[in-house]
Design a protein around this motif. Sequence first.
Motif, short mmCIF file in Angstrom:
data_model
loop_
_atom_site.label_atom_id
_atom_site.label_comp_id
_atom_site.label_asym_id
_atom_site.label_seq_id
_atom_site.Cartn_x
_atom_site.Cartn_y
_atom_site.Cartn_z
N HIS A 6 0.72 -1.32 -0.09
CA HIS A 6 -0.12 0.04 -0.13
C HIS A 6 0.78 1.30 0.10
N ALA A 7 0.31 2.21 -0.64
CA ALA A 7 1.03 3.27 -0.88
C ALA A 7 1.42 4.09 0.61
N ASP A 8 0.68 3.89 1.64
CA ASP A 8 1.03 4.54 2.68
C ASP A 8 2.06 3.82 3.59
N HIS A 9 2.83 2.75 2.84
CA HIS A 9 3.85 2.08 3.46
C HIS A 9 5.14 2.11 2.48
N VAL A 10 4.74 2.57 1.24
CA VAL A 10 6.16 2.49 0.35
C VAL A 10 6.34 3.42 -0.44
N ALA A 11 5.61 4.79 -0.08
CA ALA A 11 5.50 6.06 -0.77
C ALA A 11 7.04 6.54 -1.10
N ASP A 12 8.18 6.27 -0.22
CA ASP A 12 9.23 6.92 -0.43
C ASP A 12 10.32 5.89 -0.91
N VAL A 13 9.82 4.57 -0.99
CA VAL A 13 11.19 3.57 -1.35
C VAL A 13 12.02 3.94 -2.37
N ASN A 70 2.39 -14.15 9.41
CA ASN A 70 1.17 -13.88 8.89
C ASN A 70 0.46 -12.37 9.34
N ALA A 71 0.09 -11.75 8.33
CA ALA A 71 -0.82 -10.49 8.62
C ALA A 71 -2.10 -10.61 7.99
N VAL A 72 -3.16 -10.02 8.53
CA VAL A 72 -4.65 -9.93 8.23
C VAL A 72 -4.93 -8.74 7.63
N HIS A 73 -4.73 -8.67 6.46
CA HIS A 73 -4.85 -7.28 5.93
C HIS A 73 -5.30 -7.37 4.35
N SER A 74 -4.71 -6.37 3.65
CA SER A 74 -4.90 -6.43 2.06
C SER A 74 -3.72 -6.13 1.57
N SER A 75 -3.20 -6.00 -0.04
CA SER A 75 -2.22 -5.45 -0.29
C SER A 75 -2.28 -5.22 -1.79
N SER A 76 -2.18 -4.16 -2.11
CA SER A 76 -1.92 -3.88 -3.49
C SER A 76 -0.82 -2.81 -3.91
N MET A 77 -0.14 -2.77 -4.89
CA MET A 77 0.77 -1.75 -5.36
C MET A 77 0.29 -0.26 -5.45
N PRO A 78 1.01 0.70 -5.65
CA PRO A 78 0.57 2.10 -5.72
C PRO A 78 -0.19 2.23 -7.14
#
Length: 226
Positions: free
Chosen positions: A51-58, A107-115
Amino acid sequence: MKFTFFGHSSFLVETMGKKLLFDPFITPNELAKEINVDAIKPDYILLSHGHADHVADVERIYENSEATIISNYEVVGWFGAKSLERGHPMNHGGSWEFDFGTVKLVNAVHSSSMPDGSYGGNPVGIIVKNTEGCFYYAGDTALTKDMELIGEEFNLDFSIMPVGDNFTMGVSDAMKAAKMVRCDQVIGVHFDSFPYVAIDKSESMQIAAEKNVQLTLPEIGQTLSL
């Protein structure tokens, strides 16, 4: 170990002579405007999901450093296709020995998509263990019984957990998670960055105290020695 908070779920852990940056979302975060992102030069960038709020500045931090990206197969592959080729792909349940210690994805229970909306694989929690200590970063997750397995396998010194509710666990569930992983020292993240995850800090600290959990809600830019 030293922990420095950059806002939202972004933080740096200094351990074994290496700098580990987690989930960099700094420049889009108005609350983190005093952080100089170009001064952050990690050895590794660890990502819980896409998600963008975790990878924005990579990309920016990668280009300004010699960092290697560690995440699930899909996230590392997505950045690799953008010519960020220093990457180490992993997946749930897998461990790898790096020069700063062992990393295991859980494991984490969430969703995931790229920006760009493409598939980001499954979200993960991250455990780091070395001779200086052991910690668990839950990433973005709901409360899950799988956390009990972490408490059975690892002797954690501290945990980093989301407490902002709405998109992740709130503070009450995070306190339950602390008991499951058998670690009563918790650093709260993923709060106050935008209205959906705003919290009442006093109330949150009271909930933690009632559960005999030492909850820290760090200020942006604050460094903790752990």
